[in-house]
Write a protein that holds these residues in place. Sequence first.
Motif, short mmCIF file in Angstrom:
data_model
loop_
_atom_site.label_atom_id
_atom_site.label_comp_id
_atom_site.label_asym_id
_atom_site.label_seq_id
_atom_site.Cartn_x
_atom_site.Cartn_y
_atom_site.Cartn_z
N THR A 78 0.83 -1.20 0.00
CA THR A 78 0.00 0.00 0.00
C THR A 78 0.86 1.25 0.00
N PHE A 79 0.63 2.11 -0.99
CA PHE A 79 1.26 3.44 -1.02
C PHE A 79 0.21 4.48 -0.64
N THR A 80 0.67 5.61 -0.10
CA THR A 80 -0.23 6.73 0.14
C THR A 80 0.42 7.96 -0.50
N ASN A 81 -0.37 9.02 -0.73
CA ASN A 81 0.25 10.23 -1.31
C ASN A 81 -0.20 11.51 -0.60
N ASP A 82 -0.80 11.36 0.57
CA ASP A 82 -1.29 12.53 1.31
C ASP A 82 -1.07 12.24 2.79
N VAL A 83 -0.19 13.00 3.42
CA VAL A 83 0.18 12.71 4.81
C VAL A 83 -0.96 13.07 5.77
N TYR A 84 -1.73 14.12 5.45
CA TYR A 84 -2.85 14.54 6.32
C TYR A 84 -4.14 14.55 5.51
#
Length: 180
Positions: A79-85
């Motif tokens: 799983t990758f994410t691209n938004d820390v908040y």
Amino acid sequence: MKIHPTSDVQSKKIGANTTVWQFSIVLPGAAIGDNCNINSHCFIENNVSLGNNVTIKCGVYLWDGIYIEDNVFIGPNVTFTNDVYPRSKHEVEFAKTVVKCGASIGANATIIAGITVGEYALIGAGSVVTKNIPNNTLWIGNPARQKAYVCNCGQKLDEDLHCKKCNSVFTLVDNIIIKQ
Ligand SMILES: [Zn+2]
């Protein structure tokens, strides 16, 4: 190049000898290099690039801002994410996440947005990566912590920074590992 008829590949930038298997989606802005293997049930958004000889196992979603260099292995359901908040429908400049040449990420690991995974690094299955990963290091756990150094061939180095599998020798210079 081989695109399975059940996949929706909208990008024209797909390299030679690359295969996209069943039920994957590649949006038009994505760029995929030569000799890659994109397994089934993957999603690749627009602002995404993959180098050459990349393996993406089943069930991986690559969002805008994720850059994968040559010879990288991404295990199933990483799983990758691209938004820390994250917030629903807010304005955001997506973080840049880079997986450098030769790195491997084990099944079901999570890579938090904005991280760089160094060259030939190895991430254990199920790990949650919360900080930048130096070259040739092995990280395991939640949050992931460095457990060892690894050779370019994937073998853990011994205490003398020697690889028993391919006989490569490394040294530490200012805490950075360098292949001899
Ligand atoms: Zn080796």
